[in-house]
Design a protein around this motif. Structure first.
Motif, mmCIF file in Angstrom:
data_model
loop_
_atom_site.group_PDB
_atom_site.id
_atom_site.type_symbol
_atom_site.label_atom_id
_atom_site.label_comp_id
_atom_site.label_asym_id
_atom_site.label_seq_id
_atom_site.Cartn_x
_atom_site.Cartn_y
_atom_site.Cartn_z
ATOM 1 N N ASP A 145 0.805 -1.220 0.000
ATOM 2 C CA ASP A 145 0.000 0.000 0.000
ATOM 3 C C ASP A 145 0.840 1.273 0.000
ATOM 4 O O ASP A 145 0.542 2.220 -0.748
ATOM 5 C CB ASP A 145 -0.933 0.011 1.212
ATOM 6 N N ALA A 146 1.878 1.346 0.826
ATOM 7 C CA ALA A 146 2.648 2.583 0.946
ATOM 8 C C ALA A 146 3.364 2.917 -0.355
ATOM 9 O O ALA A 146 3.295 4.056 -0.847
ATOM 10 C CB ALA A 146 3.642 2.475 2.095
ATOM 11 N N ASP A 147 4.050 1.937 -0.930
ATOM 12 C CA ASP A 147 4.746 2.184 -2.195
ATOM 13 C C ASP A 147 3.759 2.459 -3.320
ATOM 14 O O ASP A 147 4.015 3.302 -4.193
ATOM 15 C CB ASP A 147 5.636 0.991 -2.558
ATOM 16 N N MET A 148 2.636 1.756 -3.310
ATOM 17 C CA MET A 148 1.633 1.970 -4.349
ATOM 18 C C MET A 148 1.105 3.401 -4.293
ATOM 19 O O MET A 148 1.028 4.099 -5.323
ATOM 20 C CB MET A 148 0.483 0.973 -4.184
ATOM 21 N N GLU A 149 0.751 3.855 -3.117
ATOM 22 C CA GLU A 149 0.258 5.223 -2.957
ATOM 23 C C GLU A 149 1.291 6.236 -3.458
ATOM 24 O O GLU A 149 0.959 7.169 -4.211
ATOM 25 C CB GLU A 149 -0.073 5.492 -1.491
ATOM 26 N N ALA A 150 2.547 6.045 -3.061
ATOM 27 C CA ALA A 150 3.593 7.001 -3.423
ATOM 28 C C ALA A 150 3.812 7.064 -4.937
ATOM 29 O O ALA A 150 3.925 8.149 -5.520
ATOM 30 C CB ALA A 150 4.899 6.629 -2.719
ATOM 31 N N ILE A 151 3.852 5.909 -5.588
ATOM 32 C CA ILE A 151 4.138 5.883 -7.031
ATOM 33 C C ILE A 151 2.951 6.409 -7.834
ATOM 34 O O ILE A 151 3.124 7.163 -8.801
ATOM 35 C CB ILE A 151 4.532 4.461 -7.472
ATOM 36 N N LEU A 152 1.735 6.048 -7.443
ATOM 37 C CA LEU A 152 0.557 6.561 -8.141
ATOM 38 C C LEU A 152 0.469 8.084 -8.015
ATOM 39 O O LEU A 152 0.177 8.794 -8.987
ATOM 40 C CB LEU A 152 -0.715 5.911 -7.597
ATOM 41 N N CYS A 167 -9.961 -5.244 -8.248
ATOM 42 C CA CYS A 167 -10.141 -6.202 -7.153
ATOM 43 C C CYS A 167 -9.682 -5.576 -5.835
ATOM 44 O O CYS A 167 -8.887 -6.155 -5.105
ATOM 45 C CB CYS A 167 -9.352 -7.477 -7.461
ATOM 46 N N PHE A 168 -10.197 -4.399 -5.531
ATOM 47 C CA PHE A 168 -9.666 -3.666 -4.390
ATOM 48 C C PHE A 168 -9.865 -4.440 -3.098
ATOM 49 O O PHE A 168 -10.977 -4.818 -2.741
ATOM 50 C CB PHE A 168 -10.312 -2.277 -4.270
ATOM 51 N N SER A 169 -8.765 -4.666 -2.384
ATOM 52 C CA SER A 169 -8.819 -5.343 -1.083
ATOM 53 C C SER A 169 -7.725 -4.812 -0.160
ATOM 54 O O SER A 169 -7.316 -5.495 0.778
ATOM 55 C CB SER A 169 -8.682 -6.862 -1.261
ATOM 56 N N SER A 170 -7.256 -3.602 -0.454
ATOM 57 C CA SER A 170 -6.223 -2.972 0.358
ATOM 58 C C SER A 170 -6.862 -2.200 1.504
ATOM 59 O O SER A 170 -8.064 -2.298 1.751
ATOM 60 C CB SER A 170 -5.364 -2.054 -0.519
ATOM 61 N N GLY A 171 -6.054 -1.392 2.184
ATOM 62 C CA GLY A 171 -6.536 -0.692 3.350
ATOM 63 C C GLY A 171 -7.200 0.635 3.045
ATOM 64 O O GLY A 171 -7.193 1.122 1.908
ATOM 65 N N PRO A 172 -7.778 1.266 4.086
ATOM 66 C CA PRO A 172 -8.529 2.511 3.878
ATOM 67 C C PRO A 172 -7.670 3.674 3.411
ATOM 68 O O PRO A 172 -8.147 4.548 2.688
ATOM 69 C CB PRO A 172 -9.150 2.782 5.254
ATOM 70 N N ALA A 175 -7.271 3.430 -0.322
ATOM 71 C CA ALA A 175 -8.570 3.754 -0.925
ATOM 72 C C ALA A 175 -8.783 5.258 -0.946
ATOM 73 O O ALA A 175 -9.187 5.832 -1.975
ATOM 74 C CB ALA A 175 -9.695 3.072 -0.148
ATOM 75 N N GLU A 176 -8.501 5.912 0.165
ATOM 76 C CA GLU A 176 -8.686 7.360 0.244
ATOM 77 C C GLU A 176 -7.776 8.088 -0.743
ATOM 78 O O GLU A 176 -8.207 9.021 -1.433
ATOM 79 C CB GLU A 176 -8.404 7.836 1.669
ATOM 80 N N ALA A 177 -6.512 7.645 -0.824
ATOM 81 C CA ALA A 177 -5.575 8.286 -1.750
ATOM 82 C C ALA A 177 -6.037 8.121 -3.196
ATOM 83 O O ALA A 177 -5.965 9.057 -4.000
ATOM 84 C CB ALA A 177 -4.178 7.694 -1.566
ATOM 85 N N ALA A 178 -6.497 6.922 -3.535
ATOM 86 C CA ALA A 178 -6.970 6.664 -4.895
ATOM 87 C C ALA A 178 -8.185 7.532 -5.222
ATOM 88 O O ALA A 178 -8.270 8.134 -6.297
ATOM 89 C CB ALA A 178 -7.305 5.185 -5.060
ATOM 90 N N LEU A 179 -9.127 7.601 -4.303
ATOM 91 C CA LEU A 179 -10.333 8.381 -4.545
ATOM 92 C C LEU A 179 -10.025 9.870 -4.656
ATOM 93 O O LEU A 179 -10.661 10.587 -5.428
ATOM 94 C CB LEU A 179 -11.353 8.123 -3.428
ATOM 95 N N GLU A 180 -9.046 10.348 -3.902
ATOM 96 C CA GLU A 180 -8.664 11.757 -3.985
ATOM 97 C C GLU A 180 -8.135 12.110 -5.375
ATOM 98 O O GLU A 180 -8.246 13.263 -5.809
ATOM 99 C CB GLU A 180 -7.618 12.081 -2.921
ATOM 100 N N LYS A 201 -16.916 -1.955 4.475
ATOM 101 C CA LYS A 201 -16.978 -0.633 5.104
ATOM 102 C C LYS A 201 -16.222 0.397 4.259
ATOM 103 O O LYS A 201 -16.664 1.546 4.113
ATOM 104 C CB LYS A 201 -16.398 -0.700 6.516
ATOM 105 N N ILE A 202 -15.083 -0.014 3.692
ATOM 106 C CA ILE A 202 -14.324 0.891 2.829
ATOM 107 C C ILE A 202 -15.150 1.251 1.595
ATOM 108 O O ILE A 202 -15.253 2.424 1.217
ATOM 109 C CB ILE A 202 -12.984 0.249 2.415
#
Length: 275
Positions: A145-152, A167-172, A175-180, A201-202
């Motif tokens: 998740d951390a590296d994915m968020e940073a590179i995206l 197939c989203f199954s990562s953490g909140p 999800a928040e970073a992607a939606l932003e 819930k996410i």
């Protein structure tokens, strides 16, 4: 057990935004599988090619079947088994009239952590291809998740692009970073598993206009088929679970996710309008 085609006939069309029709699990049965999908109201399918050696097979399947589109990218778990992708090759493949997305690409530190540097390099390359073509990027993320968020985010700051977290199954946080960034979250059969309360819930906290549905077949069959081979028709069961997550009727959820698909996969939407 087969899909409930009688009830599906009265509902809006549905899209399986991610599956793998070229996998050997479907050999010799493709016509029947596609017929069952149509009977379940699944009128369009995106079949994902995950390595260059499979391009010809996936392309032929898309060319031979109305409503079947394809995407191409080098899967992160295959980066050490295949020659590295190049931007020129990705752009060349993307010119095919039924190629509607770049990927799947991404990071998988669960099964293949040792190849993380190569995965990251290929992810950046695929982001560039999505930026160049204007096609959406299809992301695979597992335990990264951390590296994915940073590179995206790094790529998005350089030049915005469209993307779906398949197939989203990562953490909140991811999800928040992607939606932003305006990305989409795709709901697979995992979201319908009894113990996936945290994942549901996410999804429930995400905007409805950023949700897609998929099978990732032949994997991850939703109940009541869990543990069996998945297939595109079963996306109807995931959509039923998704409707419950959002407090909607099946018809409302189907209509919303299909509209979302058309907005993201614009090349597929244009092809459907022209047909």
């Amino acid at each position: 057990m087969q899909p409930d085609t009688a009830s599906s006939a009265a509902l809006p069309d549905l899209v399986d935004s991610h599956c793998h029709l070229d996998f050997p699990d479907f050999d010799g049965e493709l016509d029947a599988i596609l017929a069952r999908a149509r009977a379940a109201g699944v009128t369009r399918i995106v079949s994902i090619c995950t390595r260059p050696r499979s391009i010809a097979k996936v392309r032929v399947i898309a060319e031979a079947h109305e409503g079947v589109f394809w995407a191409y990218g080098l899967h992160p778990m295959s980066v050490t088994e295949e020659a590295p992708e190049t931007l020129d090759h990705l752009l060349e493949v993307a010119r095919h009239p039924k190629l509607v997305a770049i990927g799947e690409t991404g990071l998988d530190y669960h099964y293949t952590p040792d190849s993380a540097p190569a995965q990251q390099a290929q992810l950046r390359l695929h982001i560039e291809a999505a930026q160049e073509t204007g096609l959406p990027l299809v992301i695979h993320a597992r335990d990264a998740d951390a590296d994915m968020e940073a590179i995206l985010q790094e790529g998005y700051r350089r030049k915005p692009y469209a993307c779906v977290m398949h197939c989203f199954s990562s953490g909140p946080r991811l999800a928040e970073a992607a939606l932003e960034m305006g990305f989409y979250l795709s709901m697979s059969g995992i979201a319908a598993f009894p113990k996936s309360q945290d994942l549901r819930k996410i999804f429930a906290g995400a905007p409805l206009d950023r949700i897609l549905v998929e099978t990732d077949s032949p994997y991850l069959a939703p109940p009541p088929f869990r543990g069996k081979r998945n297939e595109p028709a079963y996306v109807a069961h995931t959509a039923k679970a998704g409707a419950q997550v959002f407090g909607l009727s099946e018809a409302q959820f189907r209509a919303a996710t299909t509209a979302n698909f058309d907005r993201l996969f614009r090349k597929a939407a244009r092809a459907a309008q022209a047909a």
